[in-house]
Design an enzyme around this catalytic site. Structure first.
Site, PDB file in Angstrom:
ATOM      1  N   SER A  43       1.282  -1.157  -4.206  1.00 23.70           N
ATOM      2  CA  SER A  43       0.243  -0.152  -3.985  1.00 23.70           C
ATOM      3  C   SER A  43      -0.019  -0.009  -2.481  1.00 23.70           C
ATOM      4  O   SER A  43       0.914   0.325  -1.745  1.00 23.70           O
ATOM      5  CB  SER A  43      -1.014  -0.514  -4.777  1.00 23.70           C
ATOM      6  OG  SER A  43      -1.907   0.569  -4.816  1.00 23.70           O
ATOM      7  N   ASP A 137       0.823   7.722 -12.661  1.00 21.67           N
ATOM      8  CA  ASP A 137       0.294   7.170 -11.415  1.00 21.67           C
ATOM      9  C   ASP A 137       0.184   8.300 -10.401  1.00 21.67           C
ATOM     10  O   ASP A 137       1.170   9.010 -10.160  1.00 21.67           O
ATOM     11  CB  ASP A 137       1.262   6.093 -10.917  1.00 21.67           C
ATOM     12  CG  ASP A 137       0.798   5.364  -9.677  1.00 21.67           C
ATOM     13  OD1 ASP A 137      -0.226   5.740  -9.086  1.00 21.67           O
ATOM     14  OD2 ASP A 137       1.476   4.394  -9.287  1.00 21.67           O
ATOM     15  N   HIS A 167       0.001   2.805 -12.970  1.00 25.85           N
ATOM     16  CA  HIS A 167      -0.218   1.980 -11.785  1.00 25.85           C
ATOM     17  C   HIS A 167      -0.703   0.607 -12.263  1.00 25.85           C
ATOM     18  O   HIS A 167      -1.469   0.516 -13.210  1.00 25.85           O
ATOM     19  CB  HIS A 167      -1.289   2.657 -10.914  1.00 25.85           C
ATOM     20  CG  HIS A 167      -1.383   2.094  -9.547  1.00 25.85           C
ATOM     21  ND1 HIS A 167      -0.557   2.510  -8.521  1.00 25.85           N
ATOM     22  CD2 HIS A 167      -2.201   1.158  -9.017  1.00 25.85           C
ATOM     23  CE1 HIS A 167      -0.885   1.848  -7.422  1.00 25.85           C
ATOM     24  NE2 HIS A 167      -1.864   1.023  -7.696  1.00 25.85           N
TER      25      HIS A 167
END
Length: 195
Positions: A43, A137, A167
């Site tokens: 991320s 995501d 995600h």
């Protein structure tokens, strides 16, 4: 790394580069092998991994042998197809990303190459990069844009998107079978460069 709103850009980026430089410089203290180094991030950490490799190249630090970026934040454009398609996704949606950006960046920071990697960073001369993406995501488009920009820069890229996952799936091996597949890919790519 330091985070906003208390510590705003470029605090996290500076911390990631400083940590990498310190680890490489002092690896001998714990008998680590600096001839085999990789940077892996997930991320925000995926974007930091790319940025740290760029900083290593530019600051003449030991260049990592590989980078693994798991659904990286690679840009500041929140109008990409995946931001639109997944604006209400959980656990991460468009409003969540807006909150993160608002609490870390000033308006002018959004176009800095350390944030807008796919829009303005020089990606030439980087080591092989593996990008792991999740279909559900808002960052999915960031991964494909990063893949394309790295390829244009002549960087070896391995890209894999997992459909039907969100995600944060990467760490969910107990519940999400695709997580094990993604981890296996990351491990295989690292073993390949560490031969």
């Amino acid at each position: 790394y330091r985070q906003g709103p208390e510590d705003r850009f470029p605090a996290a980026h500076d911390d990631a580069v400083a940590a990498y430089a310190d680890i490489v410089e002092n690896a001998g203290t714990w008998n680590a092998d600096t001839s085999r180094v990789a940077i892996v991030g997930e991320s925000a950490g995926g974007g930091l991994a790319i940025d740290t490799a760029i900083a290593a190249r530019d600051q003449k630090l030991t260049l990592p042998d590989a980078v693994v970026a798991v659904y990286p934040i690679a840009g500041s454009d929140m109008t990409t197809p995946s931001y639109i398609a997944n604006q209400n996704a959980a656990p991460l949606g468009k409003a969540d990303m807006a909150w993160f950006f608002d609490n870390y960046l000033k308006d002018q920071d959004a176009k800095d190459p350390r944030i807008d990697i796919v829009g303005s960073a020089d990606l030439s001369g980087l080591p092989p990069v593996t990008i792991i993406a999740a279909e559900i995501d808002p960052l999915n488009s960031d991964g494909t844009l990063l893949r394309d920009k790295l390829t244009e820069a002549g960087v070896e890229v391995t890209y894999q998107n997992w459909n039907g996952v969100t995600h944060e799936f990467f760490g969910m091996t107990g519940a999400v079978p695709e997580a094990k597949e993604a981890q296996d890919l990351a491990g295989a790519q690292l073993r390949k460069v560490f031969k």
